[in-house]
Design a protein around this motif. Structure first.
Motif, PDB file in Angstrom:
ATOM      1  N   MET A 136     -83.263 -37.718  56.130  1.00 20.32           N
ATOM      2  CA  MET A 136     -84.157 -37.351  55.034  1.00 20.32           C
ATOM      3  C   MET A 136     -85.054 -36.182  55.410  1.00 20.32           C
ATOM      4  SD  MET A 136     -85.201 -41.153  53.609  1.00 20.32           S
ATOM      5  CE  MET A 136     -86.262 -40.494  52.332  1.00 20.32           C
ATOM      6  N   GLU A 137     -85.228 -35.948  56.714  1.00 21.87           N
ATOM      7  CA  GLU A 137     -86.063 -34.839  57.174  1.00 21.87           C
ATOM      8  C   GLU A 137     -85.244 -33.791  57.926  1.00 21.87           C
ATOM      9  OE1 GLU A 137     -88.919 -34.590  56.052  1.00 21.87           O
ATOM     10  OE2 GLU A 137     -89.167 -36.626  55.279  1.00 21.87           O
ATOM     11  N   GLY A 138     -83.920 -33.836  57.751  1.00 25.10           N
ATOM     12  CA  GLY A 138     -83.074 -32.809  58.336  1.00 25.10           C
ATOM     13  C   GLY A 138     -82.808 -32.971  59.819  1.00 25.10           C
ATOM     14  N   LEU A 139     -82.985 -34.160  60.364  1.00 24.20           N
ATOM     15  CA  LEU A 139     -82.732 -34.406  61.785  1.00 24.20           C
ATOM     16  C   LEU A 139     -81.400 -35.123  61.969  1.00 24.20           C
ATOM     17  CD1 LEU A 139     -86.294 -35.604  62.896  1.00 24.20           C
ATOM     18  CD2 LEU A 139     -85.253 -33.366  63.317  1.00 24.20           C
ATOM     19  N   SER A 140     -80.776 -34.916  63.117  1.00 25.46           N
ATOM     20  CA  SER A 140     -79.498 -35.534  63.441  1.00 25.46           C
ATOM     21  C   SER A 140     -79.713 -36.714  64.383  1.00 25.46           C
ATOM     22  CB  SER A 140     -78.568 -34.510  64.089  1.00 25.46           C
ATOM     23  OG  SER A 140     -77.432 -35.146  64.657  1.00 25.46           O
TER      24      SER A 140
END
Length: 307
Positions: A136-140
């Motif tokens: 949701m926050e663009g992290l993997s």
């Protein structure tokens, strides 16, 4: 027809009559409760609550008596609801399937394999829930956690005030806000706590949308929670009823009798409400708990048979 057959027929007839009475009571349970509430309300037309003028000792003793009667009735209604609930189809059918599934675990000596299966399912569940939070926050997930689920050391740069002139306020504020959200997401993912599957939980007795392995409350857990909640409410009710009652208490009086009847009806209504609440738990939450546990055991047995 001999005597034994006569007794058998009479016993069957008595059993049918009792069953019909139970059904009649169950069908009209809400009506009985409503009637009790109406009686309490109607009694206010002839009984006016007033201070007793009794000593502190008399009030305490009266409160203890009211408390004991109220708690006893609530406990009896609660226990009856559990017993009746265990006989409901909504519980007996899931219970039968659950017992059969557990029996297959122990007959096949698969408890250790089940425990290993649970650990793997827990790892997958943590990965899935953490991936949802991070994405949701663009992290993997792979950038934040190792394969075994332990966290990696992640460096997220938050723009400082010194970088403001070079970026411009709008870009600086947007990147700073995004970086702080990523730090928050990473922290939530690291400290995420979910209900974990275990062989003991699945084969013994002890759903959140974001916590799919939560099975719900067991009977013991539910009864303990209800007892604590009832304890507080009954203390308050008992103190009130111990302080307020009809004025005439020395000799027999219709007023005294009517007051006791009203108190008793009040206790019965409270007990009836507890019965309905516990029955709702038994045929709802507890039945669903058994279904969930059985489903997880079947998933394991299917995977085990495919090996």
């Amino acid at each position: 027809m001999d005597k034994m057959e006569i007794h058998s027929v009479e016993g069957a007839g008595e059993s049918r009559r009792m069953e019909n009475l139970r059904k009649l009571f169950a069908l009209n349970f809400s009506n009985i409760t409503i009637l009790g509430v109406c009686l309490i309300f109607a009694s206010t037309a002839i009984l006016k609550p007033s201070q007793t003028g009794m000593s502190l000792y008399d009030i305490i003793m009266g409160s203890i008596l009211a408390f004991a009667a109220s708690m006893s009735l609530n406990t009896l209604f609660n226990n009856k609801a559990v017993r009746d609930g265990l006989l409901k189809t909504e519980v007996t059918e899931p219970r039968k399937k659950y017992d059969e599934a557990v029996e297959r675990i122990f007959e096949g000596n698969l408890i250790d394999s089940l425990d290993e299966h649970c650990r793997e399912e827990n790892r997958k569940n943590y990965k899935a829930q953490r991936t949802r939070i991070l994405s949701m926050e663009g992290l993997s997930y792979d950038d934040c956690f190792h394969e075994d689920g332990s966290p990696r050391e992640l460096v997220i740069h938050i723009p400082t005030a010194k970088e403001l002139p070079g970026m411009g306020y709008r870009l600086w504020a947007a990147r700073r806000k995004k970086a702080k959200r990523q730090v928050g997401a990473y922290t939530r993912a690291v400290y995420l706590k979910l209900t974990e599957l275990s062989a003991g939980e699945l084969t013994g007795e002890g759903g959140h949308s974001d916590d799919p392995f939560y099975m719900g409350q067991g009977i013991t857990e539910y009864m303990r929670k209800v007892a604590k909640k009832n304890m507080i409410s009954k203390i308050v009710i008992s103190l009130v009823l111990g302080y307020y009652c009809a004025d005439v208490i020395a000799d027999f009086s219709v007023v005294v009798l009517a007051t006791r009847v009203v108190q008793t009806v009040f206790f019965l209504v409270a007990g009836a409400m507890q019965y309905m609440s516990t029955m709702s738990f038994m045929v709802g939450d507890y039945g669903d708990r058994l279904v969930k546990k059985t489903r997880h055991i079947h998933i394991f047995l299917k995977a085990e048979s495919g090996r």
